[in-house]
Scaffold this motif. Structure first.
Motif, PDB file in Angstrom:
ATOM      1  N   PRO A  55     -19.221 -48.402 -83.017  1.00 45.76           N
ATOM      2  CA  PRO A  55     -17.887 -47.819 -82.908  1.00 45.76           C
ATOM      3  C   PRO A  55     -17.132 -47.755 -84.240  1.00 45.76           C
ATOM      4  O   PRO A  55     -16.100 -47.102 -84.325  1.00 45.76           O
ATOM      5  N   ALA A  56     -17.657 -48.400 -85.274  1.00 43.67           N
ATOM      6  CA  ALA A  56     -16.946 -48.458 -86.554  1.00 43.67           C
ATOM      7  C   ALA A  56     -17.414 -47.410 -87.562  1.00 43.67           C
ATOM      8  O   ALA A  56     -16.956 -47.405 -88.694  1.00 43.67           O
ATOM      9  N   VAL A  57     -18.287 -46.494 -87.165  1.00 41.28           N
ATOM     10  CA  VAL A  57     -18.867 -45.543 -88.113  1.00 41.28           C
ATOM     11  C   VAL A  57     -17.797 -44.712 -88.817  1.00 41.28           C
ATOM     12  O   VAL A  57     -17.792 -44.616 -90.048  1.00 41.28           O
ATOM     13  N   SER A  58     -16.885 -44.108 -88.090  1.00 42.22           N
ATOM     14  CA  SER A  58     -15.880 -43.267 -88.737  1.00 42.22           C
ATOM     15  C   SER A  58     -14.940 -44.106 -89.603  1.00 42.22           C
ATOM     16  O   SER A  58     -14.490 -43.662 -90.663  1.00 42.22           O
ATOM     17  N   TYR A  59     -14.673 -45.328 -89.184  1.00 43.15           N
ATOM     18  CA  TYR A  59     -13.852 -46.248 -89.975  1.00 43.15           C
ATOM     19  C   TYR A  59     -14.536 -46.568 -91.310  1.00 43.15           C
ATOM     20  O   TYR A  59     -13.911 -46.554 -92.367  1.00 43.15           O
ATOM     21  N   ILE A  60     -15.841 -46.840 -91.254  1.00 41.72           N
ATOM     22  CA  ILE A  60     -16.602 -47.145 -92.467  1.00 41.72           C
ATOM     23  C   ILE A  60     -16.667 -45.916 -93.377  1.00 41.72           C
ATOM     24  O   ILE A  60     -16.483 -46.032 -94.591  1.00 41.72           O
ATOM     25  N   GLN A  61     -16.892 -44.734 -92.796  1.00 45.82           N
ATOM     26  CA  GLN A  61     -16.899 -43.506 -93.592  1.00 45.82           C
ATOM     27  C   GLN A  61     -15.565 -43.339 -94.323  1.00 45.82           C
ATOM     28  O   GLN A  61     -15.545 -43.018 -95.515  1.00 45.82           O
ATOM     29  N   HIS A  62     -14.480 -43.532 -93.613  1.00 46.70           N
ATOM     30  CA  HIS A  62     -13.148 -43.412 -94.209  1.00 46.70           C
ATOM     31  C   HIS A  62     -12.969 -44.434 -95.349  1.00 46.70           C
ATOM     32  O   HIS A  62     -12.441 -44.100 -96.407  1.00 46.70           O
TER      33      HIS A  62
END
Length: 163
Positions: A55-62
């Motif tokens: 669930p943290a993929v977009s957070y990590i990308q950002h």
């Protein structure tokens, strides 16, 4: 784009992008970066999540985009690399030591297929005892399992081995 920024500088900056669930590990420690390319308008970074359903993929990308842009002053694009799948053997030795110091047992090195037995022999990150047992293959996140140490009485999580 400044010609003085190197790929090595980008990798150094990526050392400052920490995993939101295990904040002692960077995306470099976890082996999540699969490519860094200097392009005409900045840098293009390819990454892979540690779990497909993380669930943290977009957070990590950002965070990758924000940290590298702020530290190096260049435009950054971050793409999920769909050609490479993450496996626990991608973690650095330093990452495994950091995990242990954080109180999470690191994954064992995989040679061949993942078998349930590999999770049964997990040393305690608190006391080092091998007198442990698997309480649940499901921990607080998809990438962790829960164990109990008979020697020190501690419940601890293990980062699951994956191939």
């Amino acid at each position: 784009m400044s010609q003085t920024i190197s790929i090595a500088a980008v990798y150094e900056s990526l050392e400052h992008v920490m995993d939101p669930e295990i904040p002692v590990l960077s995306v470099i420690d976890l082996g999540m970066i699969t490519g860094v390319d200097m392009v005409a308008d900045g840098v293009h970074i390819k990454m892979i999540p540690t779990f497909a359903a993380c669930p943290a993929v977009s957070y990590i990308q950002h965070n990758i985009k924000t940290v590298v842009e702020n530290e190096l002053g260049i435009a950054v694009t971050v793409e999920i690399d769909k050609q490479v799948h993450w496996e626990s053997n991608r973690m650095t030795d330093a990452a495994k030591e950091k995990l242990k110091n954080f109180g999470i047992a690191p994954p064992q090195i995989l040679e061949g297929e993942v078998r349930a037995e590999i999770m049964l022999h997990t040393p305690c990150p608190h006391c080092g005892s091998e007198q442990t047992y698997l309480r649940s293959p499901f921990g607080s996140t998809l990438c962790r399992a829960i164990h109990f140490c008979k020697s020190c009485g501690q419940v601890f999580e293990q980062f699951k081995p994956l191939e």
